[in-house]
Design an enzyme around this catalytic site. Structure first.
Site, PDB file in Angstrom:
ATOM      1  CB  THR A 196      36.676 -25.409  13.930  1.00 29.27           C
ATOM      2  OG1 THR A 196      35.991 -25.895  14.954  1.00 29.27           O
ATOM      3  CG2 THR A 196      38.648 -25.231  14.934  1.00 29.27           C
ATOM      4  NE  ARG A 252      37.154 -22.087   7.548  1.00 29.54           N
ATOM      5  CZ  ARG A 252      38.067 -23.278   7.851  1.00 29.54           C
ATOM      6  NH1 ARG A 252      38.015 -24.466   7.439  1.00 29.54           N
ATOM      7  NH2 ARG A 252      38.939 -22.424   8.610  1.00 29.54           N
ATOM      8  CB  SER A 296      41.466 -23.162   6.424  1.00 31.27           C
ATOM      9  OG  SER A 296      42.428 -23.724   6.421  1.00 31.27           O
ATOM     10  CG  HIS A 297      41.768 -27.360   5.110  1.00 33.24           C
ATOM     11  ND1 HIS A 297      41.496 -26.404   6.847  1.00 33.24           N
ATOM     12  CD2 HIS A 297      40.990 -28.185   5.809  1.00 33.24           C
ATOM     13  CE1 HIS A 297      40.469 -27.233   7.189  1.00 33.24           C
ATOM     14  NE2 HIS A 297      40.224 -28.234   7.191  1.00 33.24           N
ATOM     15  CE  LYS A 329      41.292 -16.460  11.355  1.00 32.15           C
ATOM     16  NZ  LYS A 329      42.352 -17.904  11.835  1.00 32.15           N
ATOM     17  CG  ASP A 335      46.568 -24.257   5.020  1.00 33.82           C
ATOM     18  OD1 ASP A 335      47.201 -23.091   4.573  1.00 33.82           O
ATOM     19  OD2 ASP A 335      44.494 -24.242   5.510  1.00 33.82           O
ATOM     20  CG  ASP A 358      44.265 -20.006   5.293  1.00 35.34           C
ATOM     21  OD1 ASP A 358      44.868 -21.831   5.758  1.00 35.34           O
ATOM     22  OD2 ASP A 358      44.269 -19.629   6.890  1.00 35.34           O
ATOM     23  CG  ASP A 368      46.209 -21.505   8.573  1.00 35.61           C
ATOM     24  OD1 ASP A 368      46.464 -22.374   7.353  1.00 35.61           O
ATOM     25  OD2 ASP A 368      45.614 -21.182   9.449  1.00 35.61           O
ATOM     26  NE  ARG A 369      44.626 -27.246   7.933  1.00 33.43           N
ATOM     27  CZ  ARG A 369      43.883 -28.002   8.679  1.00 33.43           C
ATOM     28  NH1 ARG A 369      43.478 -29.520   7.863  1.00 33.43           N
ATOM     29  NH2 ARG A 369      42.346 -27.750   9.084  1.00 33.43           N
ATOM     30  CB  THR A 388      40.126 -28.852  18.378  1.00 36.47           C
ATOM     31  OG1 THR A 388      41.100 -30.656  18.197  1.00 36.47           O
ATOM     32  CG2 THR A 388      40.400 -29.015  17.117  1.00 36.47           C
ATOM     33  CD  GLU A 403      44.505 -27.302  16.275  1.00 37.36           C
ATOM     34  OE1 GLU A 403      44.027 -27.904  16.598  1.00 37.36           O
ATOM     35  OE2 GLU A 403      44.448 -26.282  15.048  1.00 37.36           O
ATOM     36  CD  GLU A 404      44.894 -32.970  14.488  1.00 36.33           C
ATOM     37  OE1 GLU A 404      44.904 -34.256  12.856  1.00 36.33           O
ATOM     38  OE2 GLU A 404      43.405 -33.178  14.288  1.00 36.33           O
ATOM     39  CB  SER A 405      44.886 -30.398  11.712  1.00 36.47           C
ATOM     40  OG  SER A 405      45.142 -29.532  12.833  1.00 36.47           O
ATOM     41  CE  LYS A 427      45.759 -24.287  11.296  1.00 29.54           C
ATOM     42  NZ  LYS A 427      44.623 -24.639  11.900  1.00 29.54           N
ATOM     43  NE  ARG A 468      38.308 -32.699  12.563  1.00 26.15           N
ATOM     44  CZ  ARG A 468      37.970 -32.232  10.887  1.00 26.15           C
ATOM     45  NH1 ARG A 468      38.386 -33.396   9.866  1.00 26.15           N
ATOM     46  NH2 ARG A 468      38.054 -31.508  10.287  1.00 26.15           N
TER      47      ARG A 468
HETATM   48  C1  G1P Z   1      39.770 -28.608  11.986  1.00 23.95           C
HETATM   49  C2  G1P Z   1      41.545 -28.926  12.604  1.00 23.95           C
HETATM   50  C3  G1P Z   1      41.718 -27.930  13.500  1.00 23.95           C
HETATM   51  C4  G1P Z   1      42.343 -26.815  13.068  1.00 23.95           C
HETATM   52  C5  G1P Z   1      40.801 -26.343  12.109  1.00 23.95           C
HETATM   53  C6  G1P Z   1      41.376 -24.574  11.857  1.00 23.95           C
HETATM   54  O1  G1P Z   1      38.805 -27.972  13.151  1.00 23.95           O
HETATM   55  O2  G1P Z   1      41.081 -30.581  13.539  1.00 23.95           O
HETATM   56  O3  G1P Z   1      43.040 -28.824  14.461  1.00 23.95           O
HETATM   57  O4  G1P Z   1      42.478 -25.902  14.142  1.00 23.95           O
HETATM   58  O5  G1P Z   1      40.564 -27.270  11.957  1.00 23.95           O
HETATM   59  O6  G1P Z   1      42.414 -24.665  11.104  1.00 23.95           O
HETATM   60  P1  G1P Z   1      37.808 -28.726  13.277  1.00 23.95           P
HETATM   61  O7  G1P Z   1      37.212 -29.210  11.384  1.00 23.95           O
HETATM   62  O8  G1P Z   1      38.551 -30.142  13.178  1.00 23.95           O
HETATM   63  O9  G1P Z   1      37.043 -28.380  14.429  1.00 23.95           O
HETATM   64 ZN    ZN Z   2      44.889 -22.524   6.806  1.00 26.90          ZN
END
Ligand code: G1P
Ligand code: ZN
Length: 543
Positions: free
Chosen positions: A18, A22, A113-114, A126, A277, A279, A281-282, A344, A363-365, A376, A496
């Site tokens: 996504t 990673r 990321s997170h 990335k 988070d 990096d 972006d969240r 997503t 996004e909801e995340s 983001k 999820r």
């Molecule tokens: C998750 C989040 C998605 C976000 C991505 C990167 O991806 O659900 O919205 O863009 O992290 O931060 P997922 O693990 O669901 O594929």
């Molecule tokens: Zn991030």
């Protein structure tokens, strides 16, 4: 300085997910692993010869060493220049901005990321393209193909470049420009928001707690919130980036940012709480005694966008990822705006933003952003809220109550089942996919199912089609269940389950989303058999 051409072999599994590639840090630290992937980035994008790149990351363990490898490989492949954040630090939105500002050909962001960082945790690489956004699927596909055809990579034999102070260095025939990671980003924020209004808010005693979670936004938030906007010293907590994020999980949600939740729901809570988070972006937004879901936050920003100078002329359109709640759609409908539904992942917003079809997206995340960059942007979302609070001078809870009274409330929750046996998770999804056609007209846990399908996206800009983007079940009264497997996990599979229900009658609105969603949660279990198939009795994380 000598360029070494090192023989290598394809390494299986270097498929970007996504959000980039990673893996566990020890996997990235294996011989040739990072080098293979970086060479594949060059090979998959027409070579590095003559190109200018941006490079930075979230400061996690191994990032400093990976940066040196990437620089030596860029120099060995003839890149013209790499612009690097001081100490190899750049938040993801700042990197996106820098790519755009400098007209770079692309950028490499070193982050997971997170996800936690450290010697046994996660690392990631990335690739972003010239518009500043994550490489779209056709590009990541080419990079993946290149990983499978590698026979050698090129790397310069050289000492480490000094990244500790801004300035220009030369590595082989390549220029390295080390930049202050914050300055250009702060300029951009100043051009979007009404800093004077926000300054006046703080001058009147408004209190904020920003939790940088020991991650990259610390220096950005310190400089902007405390340094420039006058938030009292100490408003930004956990502000120094650390390689393992203080041993924590740099994911801004009520579970991992529990300290912030406790502070905001405790005695003498500040007026406003926020977190970002690994990096940067969240974002997480929380008022005094009032947590704002990311889906609701996106809807509130859209509804109040004209209060912000950069969006005062109105929005061109809005976009959300498919699993994100449809609170945004209600605002868009009322404002007469186009509302796009994408798969997503932020990469799907890039074309809409580039084509001027959408200004805001989310996004909801915990991801929210706009056309100011192509990622983001956590701190941007916080400044957006501060700008609208400075204009409306209401508590966050009051803003939410007004919003729900006007647009209705979309109760929303995501249940994550982590590190599930990958085969079992695959079978669950396959079984559900197989019975989607038979669901409409049936009832589950007393809820009538109106429609069910597997989401596919036709990009309205480039015409590309992305299939298999999540299973959706629509129930009566605006309810919805979405199931998909994570594309960012590094261990087993993460299932999820996204749950949603709408309430338009203010008299019937409840506080607790889990209670409000009880019927939808029961229906999801009945339809998908999550417990039996995963062997789990409850989700690992509820957001
Ligand atoms: C998750 C989040 C998605 C976000 C991505 C990167 O991806 O659900 O919205 O863009 O992290 O931060 P997922 O693990 O669901 O594929
Ligand atoms: Zn991030």
């Amino acid at each position: 300085m000598t360029v070494h051409t090192v023989p290598t072999q394809p390494i299986a599994g270097q498929k970007p997910g996504t959000s980039g590639l990673r893996k566990k840090t020890p996997v990235f630290m294996q011989p040739h692993y990072l080098e293979n992937f970086v060479q594949a980035i060059w090979n998959g994008t027409g070579g590095a010869e003559g190109k200018t790149y941006v490079l930075g990351g979230d400061g996690r363990y191994f990032g400093d060493r990976a940066a040196q490898v990437i620089l030596r490989m860029a120099a060995a492949s003839g890149a013209k220049k790499v612009i690097v954040g001081q100490n190899a630090l750049l938040s993801t939105p700042a990197a996106s901005h820098l790519i755009r500002l400098r007209g770079a050909d692309g950028g490499i962001i070193m982050s997971a990321s997170h996800n936690p960082g450290g010697p046994t945790e996660d690392f990631g690489v990335k690739y972003n393209v010239a518009n500043g956004g994550p490489a779209p699927e056709p590009v990541t596909e080419k990079i993946f193909e290149a990983t499978k055809a590698l026979t050698e990579y090129r790397i310069l034999d050289a000492q480490d470049a000094d990244l500790s102070t801004p300035g220009t260095r030369i590595l082989g025939g390549m220029e390295i420009e080390v930049v202050d990671p914050v300055a250009d980003y702060a300029d951009l924020m100043r051009s979007i928001f009404d800093f004077d209004k926000i300054r006046a808010l703080f001058a009147d005693g408004f209190r904020i707690r920003f939790d940088a979670m020991h991650a990259v936004t610390g220096p950005y938030a310190k400089a902007i919130l405390e340094g420039e906007l006058g938030a009292p010293a100490g408003s930004v907590v956990n502000a120094v980036p650390s390689p393992d994020f203080g041993g924590g999980h740099p994911d801004p949600n009520p579970i991992w940012a529990k300290d912030l939740m406790d502070a905001m729901f405790g005695a003498d809570a500040p007026d406003f709480g926020a977190a970002s988070d690994g990096d940067g972006d969240r974002n997480m937004i929380v008022g005094r005694d009032c947590y704002v879901t990311p889906s609701d936050s996106l809807a509130v920003l859209a509804a109040n966008a004209t209060l912000v100078p950069a969006y005062a002329g109105g929005l061109k359109g809005v976009a959300r990822s498919m699993p994100t709640s449809r609170a945004l759609d209600r605002v868009a409908e009322s404002l007469g705006l186009a509302c796009y539904e994408t798969p997503t992942g932020w990469k799907f917003f890039g074309n809409l933003l580039d084509a001027g079809k959408a200004t805001l997206c989310g996004e909801e995340s915990a991801g929210t952003g706009s056309d100011h960059v192509r990622e983001k942007d956590g701190l941007w979302a916080v400044l957006f809220w501060l700008n609208l609070l400075a204009e409306r001078r209401q508590p966050v809870a009051g803003i939410m109550a007004d919003h729900w009274a006007k647009y209705g409330r979309n109760y929303y929750s995501r249940h994550d089942y982590e590190a599930v046996d990958a085969a079992a998770a695959g079978e669950l999804v396959a079984a559900l996919r197989g019975k989607l056609g038979s669901l409409p007209g049936r009832s589950a846990a007393g809820l009538r199912i109106e429609a069910a399908d597997e989401f596919a996206y036709d990009d309205p800009v480039d015409g590309s089609r992305s299939e298999g983007q999540g299973l959706r079940i629509m129930t009566e009264g605006g309810g919805r269940i979405v199931l998909r497997l994570s594309g960012t996990g590094t261990e087993g599979a993460t299932l999820r389950v996204y749950l949603e229900r709408v309430e338009t009658d203010p008299a019937r609105m409840q506080d607790d989303p889990q209670e409000a969603l009880a019927g939808v949660i029961a229906a999801a279990e009945e339809i998908a058999g999550i417990r039996a198939r995963t062997g789990r009795t409850a989700p690992d994380v509820i957001t």
